[in-house]
Design an enzyme around this catalytic site. Structure first.
Site, short mmCIF file in Angstrom:
data_model
loop_
_atom_site.label_atom_id
_atom_site.label_comp_id
_atom_site.label_asym_id
_atom_site.label_seq_id
_atom_site.Cartn_x
_atom_site.Cartn_y
_atom_site.Cartn_z
N CYS A 261 47.44 39.56 39.37
CA CYS A 261 48.69 40.30 39.57
C CYS A 261 48.38 41.79 39.72
O CYS A 261 47.35 42.28 39.27
CB CYS A 261 49.67 40.05 38.44
N SER A 294 45.11 40.12 35.15
CA SER A 294 45.73 41.39 35.55
C SER A 294 44.74 42.22 36.34
O SER A 294 43.53 42.11 36.16
CB SER A 294 46.16 42.17 34.31
N ASP A 295 45.26 43.06 37.24
CA ASP A 295 44.41 44.11 37.77
C ASP A 295 44.04 45.02 36.60
O ASP A 295 44.74 45.05 35.57
CB ASP A 295 45.13 44.88 38.88
N CYS A 296 42.97 45.74 36.74
CA CYS A 296 42.37 46.38 35.57
C CYS A 296 43.27 47.46 34.97
O CYS A 296 43.63 48.44 35.65
CB CYS A 296 40.99 46.91 35.91
N SER A 298 46.38 46.89 34.10
CA SER A 298 47.76 46.76 34.56
C SER A 298 48.76 46.68 33.41
O SER A 298 49.87 47.21 33.51
CB SER A 298 47.91 45.50 35.43
#
Length: 771
Positions: A261, A294-296, A298
């Site tokens: 995401c 998650s994107d880092c 996020s």
């Protein structure tokens, strides 16, 4: 590739690679400590989660049942902690393999026995080949090298690639990472590359791929708006018709092991806290067999920067309850226990997340007590001659010829013995591999490549692509006057377009245009303009300048890019690449803010991508020239009529006002597929590869807000020798290919005349309801 024969379809030619001729004996011994379930460990070898004969789900539940709450929480983040009492090592989930094993993430490191890995062309260039078998083969090679590095203890097995966002706006700095603007192409690329990375086994994974960034993520930092604060306002129609299409294909067709995401909000809600998008859509409707990450940072972003929740514990609970299984970053490790103590989250919620991540690790063989079928891969399987040749072949197939006045190309080594090689990208190395790249095995620069064919006179002309001054122009003009031909290698690099860096315009930076114009005027021989870039560039000045004989777009062509460019310029290879994105004029970006997410034209807004854009282009989607000529004809008379039957007749299923049937309510399994046989003739003097595009133009009936010009439904790569013919079959499926999305996000099949566009051919299909 290991020590097996491998066949690669290249434009319908089968190239047999005899890998065994180059293979050396490999040690079967493990090069790294076992992650878990060491047979020699008396403590763990009898535990049920180490029993390979048991079903994976049983093993996973046994392991989770042995963990304390604190141990579980430390497994919710990318740098998962070891559990020594159970013989489980720590694990770094974050590795990258966008177009080769990369050291951008902390999971992979180069050095020692692994100084580098094969660096293929950047994705936008590989996509221009429109060759699905090539895409999958690159994935297979990358996963061979990834497994070899894992065995050597310097890489992980979970790779957060590919990027399957569409290239919505030409200014996007990360557009280079994507397969272009068409959602069908992006989806097919995603599924092909993922299959190559993961292998074809139904339960075992070679490596675990990840499709990112879900969803409507295509703005990094533009005009004061950044990805951490951006709220993408998107209609349900555009989500269903464009933004979500590649992700669905990645899960459905590629069976990807993970989806990531994104940072941004969509319609006011952070994607990593949106239960409808994660739990209901990705895992529910699409049935993801894997984990959501998650994107880092996020989760930290939607708490600290978007202020979506009042407390960090609420943010942790919101993300896990929404369906997030793994946090790239420390946020969940810090705040999840507090969320449980406050009653915001249950331990069972954490168990469900761990079930998804540990299941993927089990499928990778990390709990099998050995390295399984890939244990023989090691340093000698990285940067092999076969792999490096594939990188060269991928560059050959992805480079696009945009202009060739008077058949100026190919150059002749006998007539063009001295070539002036000019421009800020003429002797670059790392520029050729774009972003999310690792350490390449070796580089061949454009200057080096051209030097294999002719004597070269080299002048940079500018100091870097910013080209802030014209001090070097005189020397460049002098070289052009002395040479038999001139090659200008211009364009962009990561200082102009990159993650966190969107462009503000589409023109060549600084004084580059002036350099091209002055050198072209001074040159006594033909002038070839080569462009390196991820996004499109408005080079109308060169397109319209008769002194510029040819234009080539090389994208970022990978470690062998210079050799590939030279091979095409001198005719050793016939270019066959096609543009995977529209090249807009500069005035387009003056009119259109990046923040406007709508795809369809309305009022003064001209729309986006070839499907909806109403306006002038520099070069259209799918454009690309060859040194030969191809013609199309229909080999057989295809059907001119299809009948579509709904399950039952009522206003919800057959809408007489829109004259359409919902795809979800149609008897799709009973519809006949209509075969289209396209005969492709090579009417020129060179053997060549050609991409057959099949577009569908829907009828203009009562469905509101369609706005679509045409949409690609199929493409096939075919190799045709000079003077020969080849027949390509495309099966048109009414449900799959002729559906459109209405303003409510519902896919419908319009009744009426659908026009198929195949090159200059048009074929009309009348679709009628069978009531």
């Amino acid at each position: 590739m290991s020590c097996n024969n491998r066949e690669l379809l290249i434009g319908n030619k089968v190239v047999v690679t005899l890998v065994f001729l180059l293979c050396l004996v490999h040690s079967s011994e493990s090069l790294r400590p076992l992650f878990a379930c060491d047979p020699a460990n008396e403590l763990t070898r009898t535990l049920r989660f180490c029993q390979v004969n048991l079903p994976v789900r049983v093993r996973v539940q046994d392991l989770i049942g042995r963990l304390t709450l604190q141990e579980k929480i430390r497994l919710l983040v990318n740098n998962a902690a070891a559990v020594p009492r159970l013989g489980i090592g720590g694990y770094e989930w974050w590795s990258e393999a966008l177009h080769g094993v990369s050291d951008v993430g902390p999971g992979a490191k180069f050095g020692g026995a692994f100084p580098g890995a094969t660096s293929f062309p950047q994705v936008i260039t590989t996509a221009a080949s429109f060759n699905q078998s090539l895409w999958e083969e690159i994935g297979r090679v990358v996963s061979d090298e990834a497994r070899a590095m894992y065995n050597g203890g310097v890489a992980g097995l979970t790779y957060w690639s590919p990027n399957v966002n569409i290239l919505r706006d030409p200014r996007w700095g990360r557009g280079q990472e994507t397969p272009g603007e068409d959602p069908v192409v992006v989806g097919k690329y995603a599924a092909s590359y993922v299959r190559g990375l993961q292998g074809n086994g139904p339960s075992r994974l070679k490596v675990a791929a990840c499709c990112k960034h879900y969803t409507a993520y295509d703005l990094d930092n533009w005009n004061g708006v950044d990805r951490f604060h951006f709220n993408a306002k998107v209609t349900q129609q555009d989500l269903e018709d464009t933004y979500n299409v590649p992700f669905r294909a990645c899960v459905y067709d590629g069976n990807v092991a993970s989806v990531m995401c994104s940072y941004n909000q969509v319609n006011g809600k952070p994607t990593c806290a949106d239960e409808n998008r994660l739990k209901n859509t990705i895992r529910g409707q699409w049935q993801l067999n894997g984990y959501i990450v998650s994107d880092c940072d996020s989760v930290d972003v939607f708490f600290n920067q978007q202020h979506y929740t009042a407390t960090p514990e609420e943010a942790a609970a919101a993300s896990i309850k929404a369906g997030l299984d793994l946090d790239c970053g420390p946020f969940l490790a810090i705040f999840t226990e507090g969320a449980v103590k406050q009653g915001l989250l249950t331990e069972n919620d954490i168990n469900l997340a761990l079930t998804n991540t540990i299941t993927v690790q089990m499928r990778l063989g990390m709990f099998d007590g050995n390295l399984g079928p890939y244990a023989n891969l090691g340093p000698r399987d990285v940067c092999t001659p076969i792999h490096q040749h594939l990188a060269l072949e991928a560059a050959h197939q992805g480079i696009v010829l945009l202009k060739n006045d008077g058949r100026s190309l190919p150059l002749s080594p006998t007539r063009h013995r001295t070539v002036a090689v000019i421009g800020p990208n003429s002797d670059v190395t790392e520029t050729m591999i774009g972003n999310y790249a690792g350490k390449a095995c070796a580089y061949t620069t454009p200057l080096q490549g051209i030097s294999r064919y002719a004597r070269t006179l080299h002048q940079a002309g500018c100091s870097g692509v910013a080209c802030a001054g014209n001090q070097g122009f005189g020397a460049a003009e002098m070289a052009a006057r002395e040479a038999d031909a001139t090659v200008l290698v211009m364009g962009l690099d990561q200082s102009i377009e990159a993650e966190t860096r969107d462009r503000t315009g589409l023109l060549l930076p600084g004084y580059q245009q002036d350099l091209v114009t002055r050198v072209a005027q001074a040159s006594k021989g033909p002038v070839v303009l080569v462009l390196m870039s991820g996004g499109p560039i408005d080079v109308s000045f060169a397109k319209n300048n008769p002194r510029v004989a040819a234009i080539i777009w090389a994208g970022y062509p990978g470690q062998a890019g210079g050799a590939a460019i030279a091979d095409i310029i001198f005719g050793a290879v016939n270019p066959g690449g096609k543009l995977p994105m529209t090249w807009y004029p500069q005035d387009y970006v003056v009119k259109v803010p990046m923040t406007l997410m709508a795809m369809r034209a309305s009022g003064d807004y001209p729309g986006r991508t070839y499907r909806f854009y109403k306006g002038r282009v520099v070069f259209p989607f799918g454009f690309g020239l060859s040194y030969t000529t191809f013609t199309h004809s229909l080999a057989q008379n295809p059907l001119a009529q299809l009948s579509v039957s709904p399950y039952k007749l009522n206003s919800a299923i057959f809408n007489s006002s829109s004259n359409s049937i919902k795809v979800s309510h149609a008897n799709c399994e009973t519809f006949p597929k209509m075969p289209i046989h396209v005969e492709v003739s090579n009417t020129g003097e060179f053997d060549g590869t050609h991409t057959v595009f099949v577009f569908a133009e829907p009828p203009r009936n009562g469905i509101k807000g369609l706005g679509v010009n045409k949409q690609l439904i199929a493409f096939e790569k075919v190799h045709v020798t000079a003077g020969a013919k080849r027949t390509v079959q495309v099966d048109v499926d009414a449900c799959k290919h002729l559906g459109v999305v209405d303003e409510y996000g519902k896919r419908r099949i319009p009744m009426g005349e659908h026009k198929l566009h195949i090159g200059d051919l048009k074929h009309t299909i009348l679709v009628q309801p069978q009531l």
